[in-house]
Design a protein around this motif. Structure first.
Motif, PDB file in Angstrom:
ATOM      1  N   PRO A  99       0.811  -1.376  -0.011  1.00 18.15           N
ATOM      2  CA  PRO A  99       0.112   0.032   0.017  1.00 18.15           C
ATOM      3  C   PRO A  99       0.732   1.296  -0.070  1.00 18.15           C
ATOM      4  O   PRO A  99       0.364   2.216  -0.514  1.00 18.15           O
ATOM      5  N   THR A 100       1.995   1.324   0.487  1.00 20.06           N
ATOM      6  CA  THR A 100       2.791   2.502   0.339  1.00 20.06           C
ATOM      7  C   THR A 100       4.194   2.632  -0.109  1.00 20.06           C
ATOM      8  O   THR A 100       4.946   3.448  -0.317  1.00 20.06           O
ATOM      9  N   ASP A 101       4.650   1.217  -0.520  1.00 15.05           N
ATOM     10  CA  ASP A 101       5.768   0.850  -1.386  1.00 15.05           C
ATOM     11  C   ASP A 101       5.717   0.301  -2.430  1.00 15.05           C
ATOM     12  O   ASP A 101       5.446  -0.776  -2.670  1.00 15.05           O
ATOM     13  N   ARG A 102       5.919   1.104  -3.589  1.00 15.34           N
ATOM     14  CA  ARG A 102       5.463   0.331  -4.987  1.00 15.34           C
ATOM     15  C   ARG A 102       6.648  -0.717  -5.295  1.00 15.34           C
ATOM     16  O   ARG A 102       6.370  -1.458  -6.206  1.00 15.34           O
ATOM     17  N   ARG A 103       7.672  -0.726  -4.726  1.00 18.62           N
ATOM     18  CA  ARG A 103       8.886  -1.742  -4.918  1.00 18.62           C
ATOM     19  C   ARG A 103       8.532  -2.843  -4.135  1.00 18.62           C
ATOM     20  O   ARG A 103       8.835  -3.973  -4.667  1.00 18.62           O
ATOM     21  N   ALA A 104       7.849  -2.753  -2.908  1.00 21.12           N
ATOM     22  CA  ALA A 104       7.485  -4.105  -2.417  1.00 21.12           C
ATOM     23  C   ALA A 104       6.256  -4.725  -2.626  1.00 21.12           C
ATOM     24  O   ALA A 104       5.047  -4.344  -3.261  1.00 21.12           O
ATOM     25  N   ARG A 105       5.996  -6.030  -2.083  1.00 23.38           N
ATOM     26  CA  ARG A 105       4.779  -6.692  -2.429  1.00 23.38           C
ATOM     27  C   ARG A 105       4.323  -7.317  -0.798  1.00 23.38           C
ATOM     28  O   ARG A 105       5.405  -7.386  -0.175  1.00 23.38           O
ATOM     29  N   HIS A 106       3.149  -7.272  -0.770  1.00 27.20           N
ATOM     30  CA  HIS A 106       2.602  -7.834   0.587  1.00 27.20           C
ATOM     31  C   HIS A 106       2.162  -9.104   0.388  1.00 27.20           C
ATOM     32  O   HIS A 106       1.475  -9.449  -0.627  1.00 27.20           O
ATOM     33  N   LEU A 107       2.330  -9.839   1.321  1.00 28.13           N
ATOM     34  CA  LEU A 107       1.936 -11.351   1.290  1.00 28.13           C
ATOM     35  C   LEU A 107       0.549 -11.279   2.204  1.00 28.13           C
ATOM     36  O   LEU A 107       0.358 -10.768   3.172  1.00 28.13           O
ATOM     37  N   VAL A 108      -0.464 -11.834   1.478  1.00 28.10           N
ATOM     38  CA  VAL A 108      -1.621 -11.835   2.276  1.00 28.10           C
ATOM     39  C   VAL A 108      -2.213 -13.225   2.056  1.00 28.10           C
ATOM     40  O   VAL A 108      -2.286 -13.874   0.992  1.00 28.10           O
ATOM     41  N   LEU A 109      -2.981 -13.676   3.276  1.00 28.43           N
ATOM     42  CA  LEU A 109      -3.442 -15.176   3.080  1.00 28.43           C
ATOM     43  C   LEU A 109      -5.043 -14.912   2.204  1.00 28.43           C
ATOM     44  O   LEU A 109      -5.707 -14.119   2.472  1.00 28.43           O
TER      45      LEU A 109
END
Length: 142
Positions: free
Chosen positions: A89-99
């Motif tokens: 949501p705040t870092d376009r370089r990163a990905r969030h892992l979501v269940l």
């Protein structure tokens, strides 16, 4: 008489043996419970640690492993439809892992199984909190 750092006391040696034995019991417990759900121990550890959306680095830290190892585990969980990678949501370089919904349901079942006959079940909640505090102090001291 003061012991030198090279000569651990008998109490230190015994404590190290106890901590090692407890760690092995916990690892065995996780492995058996994970297998009952068709998971590997690292997959179960990842699911256990996924308390909400997080980055791969955060998950690797929680799993006490290298990010490349966490990536391998997450790749397998993603293929099973248990985890999704989403835009951070705040870092376009990163990905969030979501269940996924299926992943959250499996995680809930895993947590139930891990609570059954846990190696720590013989301790009261107060004793577990004290043990956690002491271990955190020992780990932070490094």
């Amino acid at each position: 008489m003061t012991n030198s750092p090279q000569q651990p006391t008998v109490a230190e040696r015994e404590l190290c043996g106890l901590v090692n034995g407890l760690a092995q019991q916990i690892a065995d417990h996780v492995r058996v419970r994970a297998a009952a759900l068709g998971l590997t121990a690292p997959q179960a550890t990842a699911l256990r640690e996924m308390t909400g959306p997080m980055t791969m680095r955060e998950l690797a830290d929680r799993m006490s492993c290298e990010p490349s190892n966490a990536t391998f585990v997450v790749d397998r969980l993603e293929k099973q439809g248990l985890v999704e990678r989403r835009a951070h949501p705040t870092d376009r370089r990163a990905r969030h892992l979501v269940l996924t919904a299926e992943g959250a349901a499996l995680r809930a079942r895993l947590l139930e199984l891990l609570a059954e006959d846990s190696p720590l079940a013989g301790l009261t909640g107060e004793q577990q909190a004290l043990l956690q505090q002491l271990l955190q102090q020992a780990v932070v001291r490094r």
